[in-house]
Write a protein that holds these residues in place. Structure first.
Motif, mmCIF file in Angstrom:
data_model
loop_
_atom_site.group_PDB
_atom_site.id
_atom_site.type_symbol
_atom_site.label_atom_id
_atom_site.label_comp_id
_atom_site.label_asym_id
_atom_site.label_seq_id
_atom_site.Cartn_x
_atom_site.Cartn_y
_atom_site.Cartn_z
ATOM 1 N N ALA A 154 0.778 -1.235 0.000
ATOM 2 C CA ALA A 154 0.000 0.000 0.000
ATOM 3 C C ALA A 154 0.815 1.294 0.000
ATOM 4 N N PHE A 155 2.138 1.197 0.123
ATOM 5 C CA PHE A 155 2.947 2.408 0.268
ATOM 6 C C PHE A 155 3.893 2.578 -0.916
ATOM 7 N N PRO A 156 3.911 3.764 -1.533
ATOM 8 C CA PRO A 156 4.755 3.975 -2.707
ATOM 9 C C PRO A 156 6.246 4.079 -2.370
ATOM 10 N N MET A 157 6.572 4.354 -1.106
ATOM 11 C CA MET A 157 7.975 4.462 -0.714
ATOM 12 C C MET A 157 8.238 3.655 0.552
ATOM 13 N N LYS A 158 9.516 3.254 0.706
ATOM 14 C CA LYS A 158 9.944 2.490 1.872
ATOM 15 C C LYS A 158 11.204 3.143 2.424
ATOM 16 N N PHE A 159 11.288 3.202 3.760
ATOM 17 C CA PHE A 159 12.463 3.759 4.420
ATOM 18 C C PHE A 159 13.089 2.663 5.274
ATOM 19 N N VAL A 160 14.321 2.277 4.953
ATOM 20 C CA VAL A 160 15.039 1.280 5.741
ATOM 21 C C VAL A 160 15.889 2.051 6.744
ATOM 22 N N VAL A 161 15.549 1.916 8.026
ATOM 23 C CA VAL A 161 16.189 2.690 9.091
ATOM 24 C C VAL A 161 17.442 1.965 9.576
ATOM 25 N N PHE A 162 18.581 2.651 9.456
ATOM 26 C CA PHE A 162 19.846 2.116 9.952
ATOM 27 C C PHE A 162 20.207 2.695 11.315
ATOM 28 N N ARG A 163 19.694 3.904 11.600
ATOM 29 C CA ARG A 163 20.072 4.577 12.845
ATOM 30 C C ARG A 163 18.897 5.381 13.398
ATOM 31 N N ILE A 164 18.608 5.186 14.690
ATOM 32 C CA ILE A 164 17.623 5.999 15.405
ATOM 33 C C ILE A 164 18.414 7.016 16.214
ATOM 34 N N GLU A 165 18.148 8.298 16.007
ATOM 35 C CA GLU A 165 18.875 9.352 16.704
ATOM 36 C C GLU A 165 18.102 9.922 17.885
ATOM 37 N N LEU A 166 16.766 9.818 17.817
ATOM 38 C CA LEU A 166 15.939 10.402 18.860
ATOM 39 C C LEU A 166 14.590 9.700 18.890
ATOM 40 N N VAL A 167 14.068 9.479 20.098
ATOM 41 C CA VAL A 167 12.701 8.973 20.292
ATOM 42 C C VAL A 167 12.068 9.847 21.357
ATOM 43 N N ALA A 168 10.856 10.348 21.082
ATOM 44 C CA ALA A 168 10.127 11.188 22.033
ATOM 45 C C ALA A 168 8.641 10.925 21.868
#
Length: 116
Positions: free
Chosen positions: A93-107
């Motif tokens: 259902a999504f036209p783009m995908k983001f493969v996350v290598f690094r999380i810099e911040l969570v809030a």
């Protein structure tokens, strides 16, 4: 597989901690992007999971590879390839995908992002 490039984004993560949806609440006209974790470091992974479990979403700053729409299988007949637009994620259902290598911040979502 779709064109891709390295990017860093501030967004809101929803659905799950290992895969889900990234969106920009400041730009509701943009389509959400499917994300998948492929972390090079486990830092912030547990914090992301707890925040999503707590409220269903989390404000994040992440970096990784952004993939554009995948190409239809070249073995499909031309008439189908012309009208078939494969996607990423749940049910494609999504036209783009983001493969996350690094999380810099969570809030907590709804708080301003800490743009480091």
């Amino acid at each position: 597989m779709g064109n891709h490039q390295s990017v860093r984004v501030a967004a809101v993560a929803e659905v799950g901690a290992d895969m889900g949806v990234l969106s920009d609440p400041g730009c509701p006209s943009r389509q959400p992007v499917w994300f998948e974790l492929a972390l090079k470091s486990r830092r912030y992974r547990t914090e992301l999971a707890k925040q999503i479990e707590r409220s269903g979403k989390a404000a994040v700053v992440v970096s990784g590879e952004l993939y554009g729409p995948p190409e239809p299988d070249p073995n499909l007949p031309e008439s189908i390839r012309k009208n078939y637009h494969p996607g990423w994620g749940h049910l494609g259902a999504f036209p783009m995908k983001f493969v996350v290598f690094r999380i810099e911040l969570v809030a907590p979502a709804g708080k301003p992002y800490d743009e480091r």
